[in-house]
Design a protein around this motif. Structure first.
Motif, PDB file in Angstrom:
ATOM      1  N   MET A 225      22.537 -16.637 -50.558  1.00 15.85           N
ATOM      2  CA  MET A 225      21.628 -17.755 -50.321  1.00 15.85           C
ATOM      3  C   MET A 225      22.437 -19.032 -50.116  1.00 15.85           C
ATOM      4  O   MET A 225      23.161 -19.464 -51.015  1.00 15.85           O
ATOM      5  CB  MET A 225      20.658 -17.927 -51.487  1.00 15.85           C
ATOM      6  N   THR A 226      22.356 -19.597 -48.922  1.00 17.01           N
ATOM      7  CA  THR A 226      22.962 -20.895 -48.667  1.00 17.01           C
ATOM      8  C   THR A 226      21.972 -21.970 -49.115  1.00 17.01           C
ATOM      9  O   THR A 226      20.759 -21.816 -48.969  1.00 17.01           O
ATOM     10  CB  THR A 226      23.310 -21.060 -47.177  1.00 17.01           C
ATOM     11  N   ILE A 227      22.501 -23.059 -49.660  1.00 14.84           N
ATOM     12  CA  ILE A 227      21.661 -24.092 -50.271  1.00 14.84           C
ATOM     13  C   ILE A 227      22.123 -25.461 -49.790  1.00 14.84           C
ATOM     14  O   ILE A 227      23.320 -25.714 -49.663  1.00 14.84           O
ATOM     15  CB  ILE A 227      21.734 -24.037 -51.813  1.00 14.84           C
ATOM     16  N   SER A 228      21.169 -26.342 -49.526  1.00  9.10           N
ATOM     17  CA  SER A 228      21.496 -27.731 -49.194  1.00  9.10           C
ATOM     18  C   SER A 228      20.366 -28.637 -49.661  1.00  9.10           C
ATOM     19  O   SER A 228      19.293 -28.170 -50.045  1.00  9.10           O
ATOM     20  CB  SER A 228      21.721 -27.890 -47.690  1.00  9.10           C
ATOM     21  N   MET A 229      20.607 -29.942 -49.637  1.00  6.48           N
ATOM     22  CA  MET A 229      19.588 -30.909 -50.033  1.00  6.48           C
ATOM     23  C   MET A 229      18.668 -31.202 -48.858  1.00  6.48           C
ATOM     24  O   MET A 229      19.138 -31.423 -47.737  1.00  6.48           O
ATOM     25  CB  MET A 229      20.252 -32.196 -50.516  1.00  6.48           C
ATOM     26  N   GLY A 230      17.363 -31.215 -49.107  1.00  5.90           N
ATOM     27  CA  GLY A 230      16.428 -31.365 -48.009  1.00  5.90           C
ATOM     28  C   GLY A 230      15.358 -32.418 -48.204  1.00  5.90           C
ATOM     29  O   GLY A 230      15.620 -33.614 -48.194  1.00  5.90           O
ATOM     30  N   ARG A 231      14.135 -31.962 -48.425  1.00  2.00           N
ATOM     31  CA  ARG A 231      12.969 -32.843 -48.364  1.00  2.00           C
ATOM     32  C   ARG A 231      12.411 -33.092 -49.772  1.00  2.00           C
ATOM     33  O   ARG A 231      13.181 -33.228 -50.707  1.00  2.00           O
ATOM     34  CB  ARG A 231      11.941 -32.208 -47.436  1.00  2.00           C
ATOM     35  N   SER A 232      11.104 -33.178 -49.909  1.00  2.00           N
ATOM     36  CA  SER A 232      10.516 -33.512 -51.210  1.00  2.00           C
ATOM     37  C   SER A 232      10.285 -32.287 -52.080  1.00  2.00           C
ATOM     38  O   SER A 232      10.077 -32.401 -53.284  1.00  2.00           O
ATOM     39  CB  SER A 232       9.184 -34.249 -50.999  1.00  2.00           C
ATOM     40  N   THR A 233      10.303 -31.101 -51.468  1.00  2.00           N
ATOM     41  CA  THR A 233      10.068 -29.858 -52.202  1.00  2.00           C
ATOM     42  C   THR A 233      11.213 -28.888 -51.916  1.00  2.00           C
ATOM     43  O   THR A 233      12.138 -29.196 -51.165  1.00  2.00           O
ATOM     44  CB  THR A 233       8.750 -29.195 -51.756  1.00  2.00           C
ATOM     45  N   PHE A 234      11.131 -27.707 -52.510  1.00  2.00           N
ATOM     46  CA  PHE A 234      11.996 -26.616 -52.085  1.00  2.00           C
ATOM     47  C   PHE A 234      11.420 -26.013 -50.803  1.00  2.00           C
ATOM     48  O   PHE A 234      10.210 -25.838 -50.682  1.00  2.00           O
ATOM     49  CB  PHE A 234      12.049 -25.518 -53.154  1.00  2.00           C
ATOM     50  N   ASP A 235      12.311 -25.686 -49.863  1.00  2.00           N
ATOM     51  CA  ASP A 235      11.892 -25.026 -48.631  1.00  2.00           C
ATOM     52  C   ASP A 235      12.764 -23.815 -48.367  1.00  2.00           C
ATOM     53  O   ASP A 235      14.002 -23.912 -48.374  1.00  2.00           O
ATOM     54  CB  ASP A 235      12.011 -25.976 -47.431  1.00  2.00           C
ATOM     55  N   LEU A 236      12.120 -22.682 -48.127  1.00  2.00           N
ATOM     56  CA  LEU A 236      12.800 -21.501 -47.622  1.00  2.00           C
ATOM     57  C   LEU A 236      12.726 -21.562 -46.107  1.00  2.00           C
ATOM     58  O   LEU A 236      11.629 -21.527 -45.533  1.00  2.00           O
ATOM     59  CB  LEU A 236      12.131 -20.227 -48.158  1.00  2.00           C
ATOM     60  N   GLU A 237      13.879 -21.682 -45.456  1.00  2.00           N
ATOM     61  CA  GLU A 237      13.904 -21.978 -44.024  1.00  2.00           C
ATOM     62  C   GLU A 237      13.940 -20.677 -43.220  1.00  2.00           C
ATOM     63  O   GLU A 237      14.977 -20.049 -43.072  1.00  2.00           O
ATOM     64  CB  GLU A 237      15.108 -22.855 -43.700  1.00  2.00           C
ATOM     65  N   ARG A 238      12.774 -20.310 -42.687  1.00  2.00           N
ATOM     66  CA  ARG A 238      12.611 -18.971 -42.127  1.00  2.00           C
ATOM     67  C   ARG A 238      13.339 -18.748 -40.802  1.00  2.00           C
ATOM     68  O   ARG A 238      13.915 -17.698 -40.579  1.00  2.00           O
ATOM     69  CB  ARG A 238      11.113 -18.655 -41.929  1.00  2.00           C
TER      70      ARG A 238
END
Length: 384
Positions: A225-238
């Motif tokens: 699982m690659t992880i980065s900082m994004g938006r206001s919630t957690f997002d699984l990027e499909r």
């Protein structure tokens, strides 16, 4: 570390080592920020001062290039391991000391007078190895005989011109979970982690492929699982997309070169990256979506193409489109996902893999970081 795996890593490092990387022979934009960081967050900048001094002494006393490579490898690994140990032992939830100390090491490597001459290509090679070693990429194989093995990747702090105190939840997660065990009933999950730079040049140079190829070569992991900082919630990027379009600069203040109207392909080994316009991830989504606290988590299908914004249910709906943004955007967070999934396909790996965006953090907030890391641990548990 298994010798065969280590040799595989070093061989891959050599593949990508001698590509030219501009700016390494003089002070980089990142290194130029150290003075301002020292004024505003001195504790983080000075945390590993003794290690940096030891590094300087050791490289000064080397008498040949081979010795110098060994010192760079060992001290880079020591910086990573010390940062992991300090974070976990003290519940620090802080990736900034690692980031600023690494930059000081590269400064010392470039500016310390040696007992022998090295070429610019050799210097580039040394800095590349220092990057890999100090990011955990030379000792990232699994170590224990556990049923479940999860490999995660984070990122450095970025947007430092806006806030020099900035931390990155993804990088913090990597430090807090590297080489740890999570118990689930009578079973254990081993986690290994690395951090990536926020620099387009390093991605073009192949740092993602260099770091992940050994993990995928023998299907070592049960999940990546690659992880980065994004938006206001957690997002699984499909649906990660192939091309760069982001208008934001990287940590060297270099721009992607792409835009919404003219997205561009990134490079690999000096040539444009080949691959489909979009790829679908393979994470266990439904299990992960159960973890909705303290932050919501979404299965994000949104993509942008040259013809518009879409929310596809399958890759077939995107046939013939040109990617502008994947589900993870048009920046390096999308790209790390695309590159890792494309590498997975090329290596015929069956390891479940995909990208997770964390909630956005402004500056540094330890309570928020702790919540994010703990929720990611639960997401991993559910996923496994």
């Amino acid at each position: 570390m298994n010798r065969l795996v280590r040799n595989s890593i070093l061989s891959l490092c050599m593949v990508f080592t001698f590509l030219p990387t501009e700016g390494w022979s003089s002070q980089s934009v990142e290194e130029a920020r150290i003075e301002r960081a020292l004024q505003q967050i001195p504790q983080q900048v000075n945390k590993y001062h003794s290690l940096i001094s030891t590094f300087t002494q050791k490289i000064t006393h080397t008498t040949n290039y081979s010795q110098l490579v060994t010192v760079v490898d060992r001290m880079g690994e020591q910086l990573w391991q010390q940062s992991v140990s300090d974070n976990q032992a003290g519940s620090l939830y802080d990736d900034r000391a690692l980031y600023w100390s690494r930059l000081q090491l590269t400064q010392r490597l470039k500016n310390t007078e040696l007992q022998f001459n090295i070429t610019s290509s050799q210097l580039d090679h040394l800095i590349w190895r220092l990057e890999l070693a100090s990011r955990g990429a030379l000792q990232s194989t699994f170590k224990y005989n556990t049923t479940h093995k999860v490999f995660i990747t984070g990122f450095d702090p970025f947007q430092l011109d806006s806030n020099i105190r900035q931390s990155n939840p993804a990088g913090v997660t990597a430090l807090m979970l590297d080489n740890t065990m999570i118990q689930v009933g009578n079973e254990h999950i081993e986690i290994q982690a690395i951090n990536f730079p926020v620099r387009f040049a390093d991605f073009d140079k192949g740092i993602v492929e260099t770091a992940l190829a050994p993990v995928l070569s023998a299907n070592q992991a049960n999940m990546v699982m690659t992880i980065s900082m994004g938006r206001s919630t957690f997002d699984l990027e499909r649906f990660p997309g192939l091309r760069r379009s982001a208008l934001a600069p990287d940590n060297l203040n270099v721009y992607s070169g792409g835009s919404y109207s003219q997205p561009i392909r990134p490079l690999l080994n000096g040539a444009e990256l080949t691959g489909p316009e979009f790829i679908e991830f393979s994470l266990p989504v439904q299990a992960m979506l159960q973890v909705q606290y303290p932050y919501a988590i979404r299965d994000n299908h949104r993509v942008v193409t040259l013809t518009g914004v879409y929310y596809p249910e399958s890759l077939a709906e995107l046939e013939g489109e040109v990617s502008v943004e994947g589900s993870g955007g048009g920046y390096l967070s999308n790209e790390v996902s695309y590159r890792s999934l494309w590498l997975r396909q090329q290596m015929h790996s069956t390891v479940p893999m995909g990208h997770l965006h964390t909630p956005r953090l402004n500056g540094y907030n330890q309570p928020m970081l702790k919540k994010i890391v703990q929720q990611i641990k639960t997401i991993i548990k559910k996923g496994v």
